[in-house]
Design a protein around this motif. Structure first.
Motif, PDB file in Angstrom:
ATOM      1  N   MET A 179      -8.275  -3.880  31.767  1.00 21.11           N
ATOM      2  CA  MET A 179      -9.216  -3.355  32.806  1.00 21.11           C
ATOM      3  C   MET A 179      -8.901  -1.700  32.836  1.00 21.11           C
ATOM      4  O   MET A 179      -8.289  -1.224  32.072  1.00 21.11           O
ATOM      5  CB  MET A 179      -8.739  -4.027  34.024  1.00 21.11           C
ATOM      6  N   LEU A 180     -10.125  -1.333  33.538  1.00 21.22           N
ATOM      7  CA  LEU A 180     -10.034   0.197  33.760  1.00 21.22           C
ATOM      8  C   LEU A 180      -9.207   0.694  34.747  1.00 21.22           C
ATOM      9  O   LEU A 180      -9.411   0.300  35.959  1.00 21.22           O
ATOM     10  CB  LEU A 180     -11.696   0.624  33.899  1.00 21.22           C
ATOM     11  N   VAL A 181      -8.484   1.734  34.548  1.00 18.43           N
ATOM     12  CA  VAL A 181      -7.921   2.561  35.770  1.00 18.43           C
ATOM     13  C   VAL A 181      -8.228   3.911  35.378  1.00 18.43           C
ATOM     14  O   VAL A 181      -7.171   4.632  34.801  1.00 18.43           O
ATOM     15  CB  VAL A 181      -6.332   2.472  35.816  1.00 18.43           C
ATOM     16  N   PRO A 182      -9.476   4.733  35.951  1.00 17.69           N
ATOM     17  CA  PRO A 182      -9.691   5.861  35.488  1.00 17.69           C
ATOM     18  C   PRO A 182      -8.841   6.954  35.854  1.00 17.69           C
ATOM     19  O   PRO A 182      -7.671   6.766  36.908  1.00 17.69           O
ATOM     20  CB  PRO A 182     -11.164   6.151  36.307  1.00 17.69           C
ATOM     21  N   LYS A 183      -8.850   8.208  35.431  1.00 17.25           N
ATOM     22  CA  LYS A 183      -7.651   9.215  35.565  1.00 17.25           C
ATOM     23  C   LYS A 183      -7.682   9.804  36.828  1.00 17.25           C
ATOM     24  O   LYS A 183      -6.516  10.110  37.548  1.00 17.25           O
ATOM     25  CB  LYS A 183      -8.022  10.444  34.343  1.00 17.25           C
ATOM     26  N   THR A 184      -9.048   9.781  37.562  1.00 11.24           N
ATOM     27  CA  THR A 184      -9.136  10.293  39.102  1.00 11.24           C
ATOM     28  C   THR A 184      -8.225   9.380  39.756  1.00 11.24           C
ATOM     29  O   THR A 184      -7.477   9.898  40.697  1.00 11.24           O
ATOM     30  CB  THR A 184     -10.525  10.341  39.245  1.00 11.24           C
ATOM     31  N   LYS A 185      -8.208   8.183  39.537  1.00 16.40           N
ATOM     32  CA  LYS A 185      -7.640   7.188  40.176  1.00 16.40           C
ATOM     33  C   LYS A 185      -6.105   7.132  40.273  1.00 16.40           C
ATOM     34  O   LYS A 185      -5.342   7.165  41.124  1.00 16.40           O
ATOM     35  CB  LYS A 185      -7.982   5.766  40.163  1.00 16.40           C
TER      36      LYS A 185
END
Length: 436
Positions: free
Chosen positions: A288-294
């Motif tokens: 799944m995705l965990v973007p850098k901003t988050k």
């Protein structure tokens, strides 16, 4: 070499010195540009946290010498919300709890409002942004929306806007782009001097910052009740099969899980109930995705929470990959030796506050022995892949509670997401023991 340096870099970025330096820079820039103390507020009509936050802002403005710049948003950044329906259901449950805790207005049931009504009312909010008295007008719209008063809601929308709401699409796009550009992804956000404050849960940090700037009339902090859980030092929770356990769905890669496990351990010890930990794979390892901003916001937010709770944090050695696998491979061994919780806590403290690289044998040996286990015995279990089955089964159990993320906590009929809601678990345990 990079892995050895990274913990020190993160520690430096999260240090009080750097945080204070950034704040001073932001204030100097404000003074140079002859600006007042302005807080940008991002609100979404269909977001429970936005409705609750909105109700606090008039009092906040009365107590502090600040101005608000309101930015209405609506669309969620899809990559940031892996389970939007579960998120929405959880947000509503949170709304009910927080409204009672802080004596705010909130419905007992979600409102029945169409998507078209939501967008049209959002268009009216966008129109009001560029007029005086946005706060008062927004409260009327949000209240009628959330209280299910569709007649009043319709009366608050100008007929011209009703028939031309598409004209506000670019205004909405601009606000949402600004939110993303400044480094966030959620509504119910306050942005002041380069820092983010989420909803009622993080108002205390803005209050403290404004108090330090001598901008308040009373120096009080009103929105800090979620930290007030009862704890019993480092005592161990009782091992008693007759008592309902406090269950935590947990990940070694989640810094919130680190804080949550330590607080849950103390809470379970206070009430003398068993503590059961159910580890699951991190989102990235579940593809799944965990973007850098988050990720960056989470680190900064956890750092604040850890400081407020007097929990060591900041020298981070991300256990993603082998670090996670080695942790979970040894969990059953640790549990068989009655040291399961202690092992996970020691592991979490090592990777989130001491910068110990758990993917190395030297780092893992330190963690194993520090938790009271035998390294010679433990390393024999490192190739055991049985954990892959129970980790996924724990994920299914989490889904059965209609939760999707960690840490989540469950006690009898109460299940909550996030260490912010441990107070709700405390109320559930206390109520159960009083009835018993």
């Amino acid at each position: 070499m990079v892995n050895l340096i990274k913990p020190y870099l993160i520690q430096a970025l999260l240090s009080d010195f750097i945080v204070e330096l950034k704040r001073k820079y932001a204030d100097k820039k404000r003074i140079k540009n002859k600006l007042n103390h302005q807080v940008t507020v991002y609100l979404a009509l269909d977001d429970p946290y936005s409705y609750l936050l909105l109700q606090t802002l008039a009092e906040l403005q009365h107590r502090y010498q600040i101005e608000f710049d309101f930015r209405t948003v609506l669309n969620k950044q899809t990559e940031m919300f892996p389970a939007p329906e579960l998120w929405a259901n959880n947000a509503f449950q949170d709304g009910v709890f927080l409204a009672k805790l802080y004596k705010l207005s909130f419905p007992e049931q979600p409102p029945k409002v169409s998507q078209q009504q939501t967008f049209t009312a959002t268009a009216q909010l966008l129109h009001n942004e560029l007029q005086p008295e946005y706060l008062t007008k927004a409260l009327e719209i949000f209240s009628s929306y959330w209280q299910g008063d569709n007649g009043t809601l319709a009366s608050l929308i100008d007929p011209v806007i009703q028939n031309h709401n598409e004209c506000y699409q670019q205004h909405l796009n601009s606000n949402e782009a600004m939110l993303k550009q400044h480094g966030h992804y959620q509504s119910a956000m306050l942005h002041y001097g380069g820092e983010w404050y989420w909803g009622v849960d993080r108002l205390q940090y803005l209050e403290k910052r404004l108090n330090n700037l001598q901008l308040s009339v009373d120096q009080k902090v009103l929105f800090d009740q979620t930290h007030n859980i009862q704890q019993s030092g480092n005592a161990l929770p009782v091992a008693n099969d007759e008592k309902s356990p406090l269950i935590i769905y947990w990940s070694i890669r989640s810094p919130y899980s680190y804080i949550g496990l330590l607080r849950a351990k103390r809470l379970a010890a206070h009430f003398q109930v068993p503590l059961v930990v159910k580890p699951i794979l991190p989102m990235v390892m579940r593809r799944m995705l965990v973007p850098k901003t988050k990720r960056m916001y989470i680190l900064q937010d956890v750092n604040r929470e850890a400081t407020a709770l007097d929990i060591p944090f900041g020298k981070v050695a991300d256990p993603l990959g082998q670090g996670v696998e080695r942790c979970y491979a040894l969990f059953e061994y640790a549990t068989a030796n009655q040291l399961g919780v202690e092992f996970l806590l020691t592991y979490a403290q090592a990777v989130w506050s001491k910068g110990i690289c758990s993917e190395t044998d030297a780092g893992l040996k330190h963690i194993v022995e520090k938790s009271g286990l035998n390294w010679f015995e433990a390393k024999q279990y490192l190739d055991d892949n049985h954990w892959k089955s129970w980790a996924q089964n724990n994920l299914l159990a989490l889904y059965q509670h209609d939760k999707w993320g960690v840490p989540s906590f469950s006690y009898e009929n109460t299940t909550v997401f996030g260490q912010d809601r441990l107070l709700q678990i405390q109320f559930a345990i206390a109520s159960s023991q009083q009835e018993g």
